[in-house]
Design a protein around this motif. Sequence first.
Motif, PDB file in Angstrom:
ATOM      1  N   CYS B 276       1.058  -1.143   0.080  1.00 18.78           N
ATOM      2  CA  CYS B 276      -0.304  -0.065  -0.268  1.00 18.78           C
ATOM      3  C   CYS B 276       0.942   1.199   0.218  1.00 18.78           C
ATOM      4  O   CYS B 276       0.567   2.410   0.215  1.00 18.78           O
ATOM      5  N   GLY B 277       2.458   1.639   0.345  1.00 22.65           N
ATOM      6  CA  GLY B 277       2.931   2.768  -0.118  1.00 22.65           C
ATOM      7  C   GLY B 277       4.041   2.647   0.933  1.00 22.65           C
ATOM      8  O   GLY B 277       3.834   1.545   2.273  1.00 22.65           O
ATOM      9  N   GLY B 278       4.701   3.548   1.541  1.00 22.48           N
ATOM     10  CA  GLY B 278       5.328   3.943   2.641  1.00 22.48           C
ATOM     11  C   GLY B 278       4.266   4.359   3.629  1.00 22.48           C
ATOM     12  O   GLY B 278       4.199   4.563   4.126  1.00 22.48           O
ATOM     13  N   SER B 279       5.575   4.592   5.000  1.00 25.16           N
ATOM     14  CA  SER B 279       4.947   4.875   6.179  1.00 25.16           C
ATOM     15  C   SER B 279       5.918   4.989   6.967  1.00 25.16           C
ATOM     16  O   SER B 279       7.215   4.752   6.285  1.00 25.16           O
ATOM     17  N   GLY B 280       5.859   6.043   8.454  1.00 21.45           N
ATOM     18  CA  GLY B 280       6.853   6.124   8.914  1.00 21.45           C
ATOM     19  C   GLY B 280       7.580   7.641   9.368  1.00 21.45           C
ATOM     20  O   GLY B 280       6.944   8.317   8.190  1.00 21.45           O
ATOM     21  N   CYS B 281       8.030   7.961  10.190  1.00 22.12           N
ATOM     22  CA  CYS B 281       7.634   9.552  10.601  1.00 22.12           C
ATOM     23  C   CYS B 281       9.337   9.247   9.364  1.00 22.12           C
ATOM     24  O   CYS B 281       9.532  10.915   9.302  1.00 22.12           O
ATOM     25  N   GLY B 282       9.713   8.988   8.842  1.00 28.05           N
ATOM     26  CA  GLY B 282      10.743   9.366   7.994  1.00 28.05           C
ATOM     27  C   GLY B 282      10.089   9.526   6.642  1.00 28.05           C
ATOM     28  O   GLY B 282      10.415  10.282   5.690  1.00 28.05           O
ATOM     29  N   CYS B 283       8.447   9.302   6.260  1.00 27.12           N
ATOM     30  CA  CYS B 283       7.511   9.129   5.161  1.00 27.12           C
ATOM     31  C   CYS B 283       7.687  10.330   4.464  1.00 27.12           C
ATOM     32  O   CYS B 283       8.060  11.294   3.808  1.00 27.12           O
ATOM     33  N   SER B 284       6.766  11.047   5.545  1.00 30.39           N
ATOM     34  CA  SER B 284       6.410  12.803   5.299  1.00 30.39           C
ATOM     35  C   SER B 284       7.496  13.491   5.476  1.00 30.39           C
ATOM     36  O   SER B 284       7.587  14.436   5.188  1.00 30.39           O
ATOM     37  N   ALA B 285       7.902  13.412   6.315  1.00 32.58           N
ATOM     38  CA  ALA B 285       9.061  14.038   6.806  1.00 32.58           C
ATOM     39  C   ALA B 285      10.302  13.520   5.575  1.00 32.58           C
ATOM     40  O   ALA B 285      10.584  15.207   5.146  1.00 32.58           O
ATOM     41  N   THR B 286      10.738  12.896   4.605  1.00 31.98           N
ATOM     42  CA  THR B 286      11.552  12.993   3.642  1.00 31.98           C
ATOM     43  C   THR B 286      11.036  13.655   2.056  1.00 31.98           C
ATOM     44  O   THR B 286      11.676  14.516   1.388  1.00 31.98           O
ATOM     45  N   VAL B 287       9.361  13.492   2.205  1.00 31.45           N
ATOM     46  CA  VAL B 287       8.485  13.886   1.180  1.00 31.45           C
ATOM     47  C   VAL B 287       8.457  15.567   1.050  1.00 31.45           C
ATOM     48  O   VAL B 287       8.371  16.238   0.352  1.00 31.45           O
ATOM     49  N   LEU B 288       8.407  16.132   2.589  1.00 34.76           N
ATOM     50  CA  LEU B 288       8.061  17.240   2.757  1.00 34.76           C
ATOM     51  C   LEU B 288       9.844  18.110   2.547  1.00 34.76           C
ATOM     52  O   LEU B 288       9.636  19.100   1.732  1.00 34.76           O
ATOM     53  N   THR B 289      10.593  17.699   3.217  1.00 37.34           N
ATOM     54  CA  THR B 289      11.300  18.486   3.178  1.00 37.34           C
ATOM     55  C   THR B 289      12.568  17.790   1.648  1.00 37.34           C
ATOM     56  O   THR B 289      13.430  18.764   1.368  1.00 37.34           O
ATOM     57  N   GLY B 290      12.213  17.898   0.334  1.00 35.95           N
ATOM     58  CA  GLY B 290      12.660  17.373  -0.913  1.00 35.95           C
ATOM     59  C   GLY B 290      11.515  18.162  -1.820  1.00 35.95           C
ATOM     60  O   GLY B 290      11.171  19.328  -2.047  1.00 35.95           O
ATOM     61  N   PHE B 291      10.976  16.810  -1.926  1.00 38.65           N
ATOM     62  CA  PHE B 291       9.628  17.148  -3.623  1.00 38.65           C
ATOM     63  C   PHE B 291       8.993  18.395  -2.927  1.00 38.65           C
ATOM     64  O   PHE B 291       8.161  19.376  -4.229  1.00 38.65           O
ATOM     65  N   LEU B 292       8.098  17.974  -1.793  1.00 35.03           N
ATOM     66  CA  LEU B 292       7.287  18.947  -1.648  1.00 35.03           C
ATOM     67  C   LEU B 292       7.534  21.313  -1.856  1.00 35.03           C
ATOM     68  O   LEU B 292       7.839  21.638  -2.036  1.00 35.03           O
ATOM     69  N   LEU B 293       8.318  21.012  -0.760  1.00 34.70           N
ATOM     70  CA  LEU B 293       9.898  22.583  -0.068  1.00 34.70           C
ATOM     71  C   LEU B 293      10.162  22.687  -0.965  1.00 34.70           C
ATOM     72  O   LEU B 293       9.878  23.935  -2.272  1.00 34.70           O
ATOM     73  N   ASN B 294      11.107  21.791  -2.970  1.00 35.84           N
ATOM     74  CA  ASN B 294      11.862  21.813  -3.151  1.00 35.84           C
ATOM     75  C   ASN B 294      10.287  22.606  -4.281  1.00 35.84           C
ATOM     76  O   ASN B 294      10.843  23.467  -4.993  1.00 35.84           O
ATOM     77  N   GLY B 295       9.664  21.976  -4.458  1.00 33.81           N
ATOM     78  CA  GLY B 295       8.907  22.080  -5.990  1.00 33.81           C
ATOM     79  C   GLY B 295       7.912  23.543  -4.766  1.00 33.81           C
ATOM     80  O   GLY B 295       7.415  24.388  -6.230  1.00 33.81           O
ATOM     81  N   MET B 296       7.471  24.050  -3.834  1.00 37.22           N
ATOM     82  CA  MET B 296       7.031  25.088  -3.719  1.00 37.22           C
ATOM     83  C   MET B 296       7.628  26.424  -3.904  1.00 37.22           C
ATOM     84  O   MET B 296       7.816  27.151  -4.704  1.00 37.22           O
ATOM     85  N   ARG B 297       9.555  26.071  -3.389  1.00 33.30           N
ATOM     86  CA  ARG B 297      10.483  26.839  -4.424  1.00 33.30           C
ATOM     87  C   ARG B 297      10.704  26.963  -5.495  1.00 33.30           C
ATOM     88  O   ARG B 297      10.822  28.069  -6.152  1.00 33.30           O
ATOM     89  N   GLU B 298      10.545  26.765  -6.406  1.00 30.51           N
ATOM     90  CA  GLU B 298      10.166  25.972  -7.773  1.00 30.51           C
ATOM     91  C   GLU B 298       9.005  26.988  -8.513  1.00 30.51           C
ATOM     92  O   GLU B 298       8.530  26.147  -9.796  1.00 30.51           O
ATOM     93  N   GLY B 299       8.072  26.918  -7.712  1.00 33.33           N
ATOM     94  CA  GLY B 299       6.153  27.629  -8.409  1.00 33.33           C
ATOM     95  C   GLY B 299       5.654  26.663  -8.965  1.00 33.33           C
ATOM     96  O   GLY B 299       5.251  26.503  -9.606  1.00 33.33           O
ATOM     97  N   ARG B 300       5.863  25.220  -8.338  1.00 35.49           N
ATOM     98  CA  ARG B 300       5.400  24.243  -8.294  1.00 35.49           C
ATOM     99  C   ARG B 300       3.706  24.807  -7.754  1.00 35.49           C
ATOM    100  O   ARG B 300       2.436  24.015  -8.313  1.00 35.49           O
ATOM    101  N   TRP B 301       3.695  24.570  -7.046  1.00 37.76           N
ATOM    102  CA  TRP B 301       2.706  24.805  -5.778  1.00 37.76           C
ATOM    103  C   TRP B 301       2.672  26.322  -4.931  1.00 37.76           C
ATOM    104  O   TRP B 301       4.318  26.307  -4.259  1.00 37.76           O
TER     105      TRP B 301
END
Lengths: 336, 336
Positions: B276-301
């Motif tokens: 069903c996918g990933g889990s753990g304290c590191g899951c949302s933390a690594t997605v936030l600190t890379g994909f999500l916040l980088n995406g915001m900085r790049e103007g995606r969201w």
Amino acid sequence: MPIKKLGRQTVALANPPALIGHANVVGKKEGDGPLKNSFDHIEQDDTFGEKSWEKAETAMQKIALAAALDKAGQAISNLDYLFAGDLLNQCIGSGFAIRGQDVPFFGLYGACSTMGEGLSLASMSIDGGFAQFAGVVTSSHFCSAERQYRTPLEYGGQRTPTAQWTVTGSGAVILAKDGPGPHITHITTGKVVDKGIKDANNMGAAMAPAAYDTLTAHFKDTGRQPDFYDLIVTGDLGKLGKEIVQDFFKQDGIELSNYDDCGTLIFDLQKQDVHCGGSGCGCSATVLTGFLLNGMREGRWNNILFCPTGALLSPTSTQQGESIPCICHAVSISMP
Amino acid sequence: MPIKKLGRQTVALANPPALIGHANVVGKKEGDGPLKNSFDHIEQDDTFGEKSWEKAETAMQKIALAAALDKAGQAISNLDYLFAGDLLNQCIGSGFAIRGQDVPFFGLYGACSTMGEGLSLASMSIDGGFAQFAGVVTSSHFCSAERQYRTPLEYGGQRTPTAQWTVTGSGAVILAKDGPGPHITHITTGKVVDKGIKDANNMGAAMAPAAYDTLTAHFKDTGRQPDFYDLIVTGDLGKLGKEIVQDFFKQDGIELSNYDDCGTLIFDLQKQDVHCGGSGCGCSATVLTGFLLNGMREGRWNNILFCPTGALLSPTSTQQGESIPCICHAVSISMP
């Protein structure tokens, strides 16, 4: 807005939150000890009518929190935040106690320092303008701790002279933006200190350097001398840890005459077979919410520095040969 | 001062803290996944050169925190507070990572919601005037989680279709009073929700009601509609939990088209055998600190609602027949 920090580790609260309600519940052994008159509930059956020690711990948290809310005259739905923690793996004592309750929840892990950590964060939530009312609850249970950290109870393991006895008890505090006091005026947040102690049966020696570190920071940051306080009380260093803290201050030329420890206060160390004294998240929590805060209300002390200590080890870290990282959070409580 | 609360569970930050640094580290499997380009460090050796999986987790936290501090251009001694937590018993991943470091420390336990809890408290410490800089770090490790929660790795246990795969990774964020953004504008603090799910291999179903509860509270408290956000992203509900959240909203007549889940983003669910996918304290933390916040900085969201979810169970509570209490904390992040 200027930062409300004094020095590196201390905050002076601009509008000191009031401790408007506090209550506790303990087991039979604690109820036989010298502080018996300061407990709200003494339960003769350590299962609290539950089918496991872990569920008993959850039951204690519910009792302590409900009693503190009752004394404060507040419903849980009036709390803006509840902060809670315990010693059980994944803090299930707290998670299950708060389950289904109508309150925004922050779970904490600070080992036996959790009441200090909770009071610090709850005070900041109020002084920062995020909450009108906030609650803190912590617990420990001798039986759930013993089987998790050491051996099954039925094993009847021998205890070493430096061992401490985990308190069966829970304490809860309700803080408010406005109220008659006692008030929390300062918080000093601890760093993680590890001086290389590896003996998991000697928590006092492991935690004493963390207590000394935070106390020293508090005095430096605030400019207060130890004798500002009518009582300085550490969390659960026990007899040996308490002596070590006194020794550290002696080396600095300071005689801590107004100093005690919740671990030595809660049991009769001569008669109750607890070796170095009490420990656990419930130790400082039940001493604070009864003996200490009642004493302040009765005029016995005007200024207390409450400094719960925690050992951030686990059975796994000990098995892997690690030493014991420790922390101590100091909370300054004053009558108006 | 008026209380900065909106409704029951939400705070609107008066001076939204800036996310001035964020970084992450992951293991090989995560580095082979669809988000591989968003990770700062991908380690091929999941031991991180350490002698145990638990020590590896501590090593990861140190790497992520140091990298985030470096990006923020700050020394750890400039942080007023560090908030950290993980899934290990007694949160030893965090306690040992912070040991000896020059920073006032608050330990958290919010299971896989810990990054949301940490961001909430760090934001409050800054907006409340207690801190200029604050940090948050969380972690999880597949191998330490597997042997603690389920079976020894060597056992080779079969996984059920609803199981998730604990992410090996750590993410760290540095927040500041002033900075160019992205900023944290609102936090919505979760309640403990338990709808009776008892299957510890179906965390998605257990946590989905908590996510729905917090999301609903956030929209009610703020008056925002879901389409205010370019992306709403839950913590680690996985494929099934994500579908359940979408179903709940459908029953309210709302089609969540801008919604995703960190547990489904981090792995390729078709190819990487993670069920069903990933889990753990590191899951949302690594997605936030890379994909999500980088995406915001790049103007995606421009506006993201980040909602990590946590299951507050333990192996002991499951063995004692208990259902699974869950929590979700929502953090609203916006570009200026």
